[in-house]
Structures are given as structure tokens and as C-alpha cells.
Design a protein around this motif. Structure first.
Motif, PDB file in Angstrom:
ATOM      1  N   GLU A 118       0.816  -1.220   0.000  1.00 35.28           N
ATOM      2  CA  GLU A 118       0.000   0.000   0.000  1.00 35.28           C
ATOM      3  C   GLU A 118       0.850   1.270   0.000  1.00 35.28           C
ATOM      4  O   GLU A 118       0.401   2.304  -0.488  1.00 35.28           O
ATOM      5  CB  GLU A 118      -0.942   0.014   1.214  1.00 35.28           C
ATOM      6  N   ILE A 127      -0.611   6.193  -8.451  1.00 37.76           N
ATOM      7  CA  ILE A 127      -1.344   7.405  -8.075  1.00 37.76           C
ATOM      8  C   ILE A 127      -0.854   8.589  -8.903  1.00 37.76           C
ATOM      9  O   ILE A 127      -1.654   9.403  -9.390  1.00 37.76           O
ATOM     10  CB  ILE A 127      -1.179   7.668  -6.568  1.00 37.76           C
ATOM     11  N   TYR A 464      -3.199  10.486  -0.176  1.00 41.36           N
ATOM     12  CA  TYR A 464      -3.392   9.025  -0.077  1.00 41.36           C
ATOM     13  C   TYR A 464      -2.692   8.473   1.154  1.00 41.36           C
ATOM     14  O   TYR A 464      -3.280   7.711   1.940  1.00 41.36           O
ATOM     15  CB  TYR A 464      -2.868   8.354  -1.340  1.00 41.36           C
TER      16      TYR A 464
END
Length: 498
Positions: A118, A127, A464
Motif C-alpha cells: 500500500e 497514483i 493518499y
């Protein structure tokens, strides 16, 4: 005499032309067969067909494909049986028309250890790409396997090249010495011939001939190549594993040459598949991380033993210990512990030029090499520099990206959580940003101008990361100590012989 002299140039040209035509006639059947095999009878996948395309130095036939169809067959996914080494990852079975698919191959750094995927740079890269090119359906697939070395990644590279990738990113080099393997007969192979294995793999005819003559019996094949188990069996996964590491220059050189051969084969695979490749030079900490194991030569003298003991004696003054280290290096210039002691002292005294020289030697001569050496770093650079001119291949030099202000040869120690794993902020984020720059400049990806500035992409990544709960970061910090104990040989290795 004049007539013969006048006829000589003409006769010479005729002889050259005749020999050239003779060579062409002799090669014509082989060229014809090669064309027929390439056009009408292409080889099946690597897993179902071996030969020269396999690793010539280790037997990898037990390795299995990394991806399998999901239960509903809409995706390809890493199966749960691989969860000891890989984190879950998947991609769509049917690639969208507006889709771009990037596979990232490597070890635990790619996986994001001591955290997880992650917060690893492949996710952060996805991203950035999605922020800059929102009209594209991005799939950045994390194929980071814990303790996976380049020869295992080569098998994965052959597999994922069948899944319509738009690019491969490879970050490898730290795990080459983890598994115990031998190189029967490798020392007799000249370097140009060793590199020739990768070139020979381009010929369909040679690969089929190799399949015919290769041993069919596993035992016979194991006699010429080390049998690699289906999953990683790292020496440090066993109690006292650190004790297995001994000084062995011939073996060290063979591992490094195997690494080079494998990287060139991966690059050649991507070239043949016309898939862009981005190779990363792996980075490591050499300031805060001492050698994992350092020993004296087997034929050391009692006088050297005395110097060694005094250098390690905490009751001795720093000046005495440094003097002992200098004396040891006179006889044993490859002593990792002595180099590190002098390197740290020079670093603290801000003598950065000498510090870098000592610290790099301390890493490169580590008896338990858990960090890519300077030679291996240069191999990655050489593979990119020496690639065919028509190949789309790029280099991300992470040691240069992480270089400290004090010395371009030394990475900033603050960017690492341990010996090789980068911090999330400043480490993984920096790698992702540089990968974005590299990938967005690759023409075959068909990317138009970015719809987001660098500040916008950074803000998206930070938002994020800020949304991940604290428990995730806490678990990662707890794993750091476990990684340190593992690197010391687990329960059986207390590092006392360093």
C-alpha cells in the motif's frame, strides 16, 4: 608478367565474391528454417518449453507461474499459495482499450517492506500516473517477492511479458547471495560466451536443438545446474544461517556474473517483445549499517588475531582501535569490519572522500552480502548503456537519487529504515516521482501532456498516504526489529563474529 599483374585485382575480387556466395548458400537453409519457425511455428511459453532460454546456470524448472485466473475469471491474480512471499496483486483479464499496464518486479523493496504494498513505490507511481493522465486506466502491478533474486525474477519476467504489458520496471540486486547454490563448471565459461547464452536465446532453431539435447532426467540435469526449489530457501531463514557465509572469492564472482547474465537476459526478453524496460540501480545504507559479517582470512597469523581482538575490544580507546584497523588493512585490505570502523570515523570527522572509500569497501567485502555491491550497481548501468540502439530501455540510478550532500557516492542514511529498505516519505515517494518522469517520456506509452503539475501529483500522493490509518504504520515499525534479527542470522546468529 604485366598481364598477370593486371589480372590480379580482378581475380582477388572474384575469389572474395565466390567465398561470400558460398557462405550465403551454406547459411540459406538455416535462415529459411529460422524464418519458418518464427513465423509459422512460434514457441509456446517459457514455462512449457526450455532450452537455452532457461537459465544455463541453475535449474528453475520447479518454479510455477505467479499469476492464475481469479474464481470469476475476470482477473489474473497472485494465488493465495504464494502469500508467504508476495502480497495480493491482480489485473484485468481483458485489457481495456484505454488501459496501460506496468509490471514492477523485484524483492522486498518493491513490496514495500517493512510495511506493505500500500505504501510501496509501485502504488505511489500508480497514483501519480492516474493523477497526471486520468483518462487512462492504469494498472501498476506489484510483483515484489520477499528474498527474490534476479534469477527468480527472470522467470516472472518471461511470464508477465505474455500479459500485454506496456512496460516493465525491475529493481533487483540485494538478494543474490541469499540462497545457497553452486556453479558447476561456470568458472570455465569465458565472459563473452556466458553473455552469448542470452544472444542464443533469440534463435528459434537453437532453442529447439537445446530442448532436444537437454537432459530429461532431473537427477542428470541437477548434476550440471543447481536445483532451485519452488520457493525461496534463504540461508538466513534457518537458525545460525549467518554461520554458513564464509569468504569465497570464486563463489562471489560467480554470483555476480550470474546476476549480469540474468539482467541481460531480462533486457533481451523485453527487447524481443518490444516492451519498454526500466532498470533500477538498487540503493543501500552504508553509513549506519555495518557489515553483517566480517572475518579474517583462513590462513591468518596469531599477530593478526591479536590485532583483530584489540580492534573489537570496547575497552580500547578509539585511537587504538583505529590504529589496529589500519594495521589489519595492510595485510587484509578486504576486511569489512576494519574498513567500516575507519569509514565511520572519517564520516564523523567530515572527511567524506575517505569515508566513502572505506564505507563502500565495507559493504562490498561483507562476508554476508545483503546489499548489492558496487560491481553489481555498475552492471545495471552497463546493461542499459550497452543495450541495442533500437531498444526502449531506461535507467533509474537510485543511489544517485538518494545521494547525500556530503558525497555523491553515499546515500543519505536518513532515507532508509534499515540496510536497504527506503523510508516511505523521501524514499518510496522519491522513487515513484522519478519513475513517473522516466515513464512519461517513453514514446511507445503514447502519453500526451500531463494534466497535473508536479505539485498536484505530490499532493495526491500525500493525501493518499495521510488517509492510511496509524495501525498500518505501527505494524510496519514493529517489523523493523524482526528484519534486523533476520539479517543477523535469526536466533542462531548474534553477530559476535562480525
Amino acid at each position: 608478367m604485366r598481364r598477370e599483374s593486371a589480372a590480379t585485382p580482378h581475380s582477388f575480387k572474384k575469389r572474395i565474391l565466390f567465398r561470400f556466395l558460398a557462405v550465403c548458400v551454406a547459411l540459406a537453409p538455416f535462415v529459411a528454417v529460422e524464418l519458418v519457425l518464427r513465423i509459422w511455428m512460434p514457441l509456446p511459453t517459457r514455462q512449457s518449453f526450455g532450452g537455452v532460454d532457461d537459465d544455463p546456470l541453475v535449474d528453475l524448472h520447479q518454479l510455477r507461474p505467479l499469476f492464475e485466473p481469479s474464481p470469476d475469471r475476470t482477473e489474473m491474480q497472485i494465488g493465495p499459495q504464494r502469500s508467504n512471499f508476495f502480497q495480493p496483486a491482480s489485473f484485468q483479464q481483458t485489457k481495456p482499450e484505454n488501459g496501460r499496464r506496468i509490471f514492477v518486479l523485484g524483492g522486498s523493496t518493491v513490496q514495500g517492506r517493512p510495511y506493505a504494498t500500500e505504501t510501496a513505490f509501485p502504488k505511489l507511481l500508480e497514483i501519480e500516473l492516474s493523477t497526471a493522465f486520468p483518462d487512462i486506466d492504469w494498472e501498476v502491478v506489484n510483483c515484489g517477492g520477499v528474498s527474490y533474486a534476479s534469477y527468480r525474477l527472470d522467470v516472472i519476467a518471461a511470464e508477465v511479458l505474455r500479459y500485454a504489458p506496456d512496460g516493465l520496471v525491475v529493481y533487483t540486486g540485494h538478494n543474490e547471495f541469499l540462497e545457497d547454490r553452486t556453479y558447476a563448471g561456470f568458472h570455465a565459461i569465458p565472459r563473452p560466451l556466458a553473455r552469448g547464452y542470452a544472444f542464443a536465446a533469440r534463435s528459434e532453431l537453437v532453442r529447439r536443438l537445446a530442448w532436444i539435447v537437454r537432459p530429461s532426467d532431473d537427477q542428470e540435469r541437477a548434476g550440471t545446474a543447481a536445483l532451485i526449489p519452488e520457493e525461496v530457501d534463504a540461508r538466513l531463514d534457518h537458525a545460525g544461517g549467518l554461520q554458513d557465509y564464509q569468504r569465497n572469492l570464486d563463489h562471489h564472482r560467480s554470483v555476480v556474473r550470474h546476476f549480469e547474465l540474468t539482467l541481460r537476459r531480462i533486457a533481451d526478453r523485453c527487447h524481443r517483445a518490444n516492451v519498454p524496460l526500466l532498470l533500477c540501480v538498487p540503493a543501500s545504507d552504508i553509513v549506519e549499517t555495518p557489515p553483517f559479517k566480517s572475518t579474517l582470512p583462513a590462513d591468518t597469523t596469531p599477530a593478526m588475531q591479536s590485532l583483530w581482538q584489540r580492534m573489537h575490544d570496547p575497552d580500547q580507546s578509539p585511537e587504538v582501535r583505529l590504529r589496529m584497523a589500519e594495521q589489519i588493512l595492510v595485510t587484509d585490505p578486504e576486511n569489512a569490519a576494519a574498513n567500516y570502523l575507519l569509514g565511520r570515523a572519517a564520516w564523523e570527522q567530515e572527511d567524506y572522500e575517505n569515508a566513502a572509500a572505506y564505507l563502500l569497501k565495507a559493504r562490498d567485502f561483507d562476508v554476508c552480502p545483503l546489499r548489492a555491491t558496487s560491481t553489481m550497481e555498475q552492471i545495471v548501468r552497463n546493461v542499459v548503456r550497452e543495450a541495442p540502439k533500437d531498444q526502449v530501455i531506461r535507467l533509474l540510478d537510485v543511489p544517485q537519487l538518494f545521494a547525500s550532500e556530503a558525497s555523491n557516492d553515499v546515500c543519505q542514511p536518513a532515507l532508509f529504515v534499515d540496510h536497504v529498505h527506503p523510508q516511505i516519505h523521501g524514499g518510496h515517494t522519491r522513487i515513484a516521482a522519478e519513475l513517473f518522469t522516466q515513464l512519461s517520456s517513453i514514446g511507445p506509452l503514447g502519453l500526451t501532456s500531463s494534466k497535473a503539475s508536479s505539485e498536484d501529483r505530490t499532493a495526491a500522493v500525500n493525501a493518499y498516504l495521510g488517509g492510511i490509518n496509524e495501525a498500518y504504520y505501527h505494524r510496519g515499525k514493529q517489523r523493523i526489529e524482526g528484519l534486523r534479527m533476520w539479517a543477523k542470522g535469526r536466533a542462531g546468529g548474534d553477530g559476535s563474529d562480525r
